[in-house]
Design an enzyme around this catalytic site. Structure first.
Site, short mmCIF file in Angstrom:
data_model
loop_
_atom_site.label_atom_id
_atom_site.label_comp_id
_atom_site.label_asym_id
_atom_site.label_seq_id
_atom_site.Cartn_x
_atom_site.Cartn_y
_atom_site.Cartn_z
N ARG A 116 -14.10 -3.41 -14.01
CA ARG A 116 -14.21 -4.68 -13.27
C ARG A 116 -15.58 -5.32 -13.44
O ARG A 116 -15.70 -6.54 -13.48
CB ARG A 116 -13.92 -4.45 -11.78
CG ARG A 116 -12.44 -4.36 -11.48
CD ARG A 116 -12.18 -4.26 -9.98
NE ARG A 116 -10.75 -4.28 -9.72
CZ ARG A 116 -10.20 -4.10 -8.52
NH1 ARG A 116 -10.98 -3.89 -7.47
NH2 ARG A 116 -8.90 -4.14 -8.36
N LYS A 173 6.59 6.08 -5.57
CA LYS A 173 7.56 5.72 -4.53
C LYS A 173 8.32 4.44 -4.82
O LYS A 173 7.72 3.40 -5.10
CB LYS A 173 6.84 5.56 -3.20
CG LYS A 173 6.37 6.88 -2.65
CD LYS A 173 5.68 6.67 -1.33
CE LYS A 173 5.31 8.01 -0.69
NZ LYS A 173 4.45 7.80 0.46
N GLY A 224 -2.45 -1.07 -9.43
CA GLY A 224 -2.65 0.30 -8.94
C GLY A 224 -3.46 1.14 -9.90
O GLY A 224 -4.49 0.70 -10.39
N GLY A 266 -3.16 -4.72 -6.26
CA GLY A 266 -2.19 -5.44 -5.44
C GLY A 266 -1.89 -6.85 -5.93
O GLY A 266 -0.75 -7.32 -5.89
C1 3PG Z 1 -8.39 -4.22 -4.83
O1 3PG Z 1 -9.16 -3.32 -5.17
O2 3PG Z 1 -7.17 -4.12 -4.89
C2 3PG Z 1 -9.01 -5.52 -4.41
O3 3PG Z 1 -10.37 -5.47 -4.52
C3 3PG Z 1 -8.57 -5.88 -3.01
O4 3PG Z 1 -9.01 -4.93 -2.09
P1 3PG Z 1 -8.21 -4.75 -0.72
O5 3PG Z 1 -6.89 -4.13 -1.07
O6 3PG Z 1 -9.07 -3.87 0.14
O7 3PG Z 1 -8.01 -6.13 -0.13
MG MG Z 2 -5.83 -2.96 -2.87
#
Ligand code: 3PG
Ligand code: MG
Length: 398
Positions: free
Chosen positions: A37, A199, A356, A379
């Site tokens: 990242r 899952k 993920g 996500g």
């Molecule tokens: C992640 O790592 O998925 C993003 O930085 C978002 O983080 P969060 O799920 O804590 O909002």
């Molecule tokens: Mg996340």
């Protein structure tokens, strides 16, 4: 997709540019364990520096829930960030709003870079508070969002702030959006998806959305166990979600209706427990001993998946097909990843992976630079695949 402005459309020379980045990187004992990242942010930061902008980086880190904690301080990201920028100085402000932030920003000269402390140290961030967004907006003349991986959150720094300043997508945001649209908005068919992970329950929306979009849905990982059991196939002591069996059956029905072929494992690598260096055997699906668990896709399954992918033009991949963190159960994921890389190199397949632990699975397989695109998002990648509108993207186009 609605149009957003790109970086080259902002006249940033001498201006303060607030750049929302995602420095939420995995760390262990104070060290960054995967810097992907950070590395992906370099082009945007360098472009702004070169154009004479005063770069102010905003990010969250972890989930400190509105209160400062030393573990969630972004100070620990200053050195890794500076290293990724070839040793460039990165100033740090102890707070992301108020006098501490204002002082650091006021001291910037053209082409300088500053990082502000964790946005989530303020409760206003996660509740998309207009007052908190205004306090951030005071620090900049422009707003650039380069955090696709946080764009599924409607937070002050990803949503409200975009409405307060002239804005644009950063180069990473743009690359992510372009790669994802190429893979799913107007893809070359046939389109295949590989969905792995443990899952069905966490990926149900994804699976339901994919059956209507893709021609071939390849299911791997422990979630395949639940799909197999739903068809009456015994899976020994493998991880399964017994409360998801009806849901799994409904998914088969939806796929049939939509003309989507679901591909499940034919054989499996099994062991008595999930741990590194276990004694393993490979068995056909349907002959998993009662005291053994499925931990990876077997060679026949891998060969079938590869043969199917030979006939596809586009692949979207989320989730490993085995417990890749515990060798030798990484073999299936590694083998498929290498074959996908070969098809991409031969220009036979456009392959986009993300979500993920997919980035770490792909980097473990050594293909991170060999697929068409590997998203840095977790996500956000999944929500995009599910066909949801991402607030952080929408705010840019508004
Ligand atoms: C992640 O790592 O998925 C993003 O930085 C978002 O983080 P969060 O799920 O804590 O909002
Ligand atoms: Mg996340």
């Amino acid at each position: 997709m609605a149009a957003y402005k790109t970086l080259d459309q902002l006249e940033v020379a001498g201006k303060r540019v607030l750049v929302r980045v995602d420095l939420n990187v995995p760390m262990q004992d104070g060290k960054v364990t995967d810097a992907t990242r950070i590395e992906r942010l370099v082009p945007t930061i360098e472009a702004l520096v070169k154009a004479g902008g005063r770069v102010v980086l905003l990010s969250h880190f972890g989930r400190p829930k509105g209160k400062p904690t030393p573990e969630a301080s972004l100070r620990q990201l200053v050195a890794p960030l500076s290293a990724a920028l070839g040793g460039r100085t990165v100033a740090f402000a102890e707070d992301c709003i108020g006098p501490a932030a204002e002082k650091v920003v006021a001291d910037l000269r053209d082409g300088d870079v500053a990082l502000l402390e964790n946005l989530r140290f303020h409760p206003g961030e996660e509740i998309n508070d207009p007052g908190f967004a205004s306090a951030l907006a005071k620090l900049g003349d422009f707003y650039v969002n380069d955090a696709f991986s946080a764009a599924h959150r409607a937070h002050a720094s990803t949503e409200a702030l975009a409405h307060l300043l002239p804005n644009a997508a950063g180069l990473l945001m743009q690359a992510e959006l372009e790669a994802l649209s190429a893979a799913l908005e107007k893809p070359e068919r046939p389109v295949a998806a590989i969905v792995g992970g443990s899952k069905v329950s966490t990926k149900l929306d994804l699976l339901n959305s994919l059956v209507s979009k893709v021609d071939l849905l390849i299911i791997g990982g422990a979630m395949a166990n639940t799909m197999l059991l739903a068809q009456g196939v015994e899976v020994g002591k493998s991880l399964v979600e017994r409360d998801m069996l009806e849901t799994a059956q409904a998914l088969f029905g939806a796929a049939r209706k939509a003309g989507c072929t679901i591909v499940l494992p034919e054989d499996a690598v099994v062991a008595a427990k999930l741990a590194v260096g276990q004694d393993t055997t490979t068995v056909p699906i349907g002959q998993v001993p009662a005291d053994q668990m499925i931990l990876d896709a077997g060679p026949k399954t891998v060969a079938t998946i590869v043969a199917k992918l030979e006939g596809a033009k586009t692949l979207v991949w989320n989730g490993p097909v085995g417990a890749f963190e515990f060798p030798p159960f990484d073999a299936g994921t590694n083998a498929i990843a290498r074959e996908v890389a070969r098809l991409v190199a031969a220009r036979k397949l456009l392959a986009v992976a993300g979500g993920g632990d997919t980035v770490s699975a792909m980097s473990h397989a050594g293909v991170i630079d060999k697929l068409s695109y590997v998203s840095t998002a977790g996500g956000a990648f999944l929500e995009w695949l599910e066909g949801r509108e991402l607030p952080g993207v929408k705010a840019l186009t508004a």
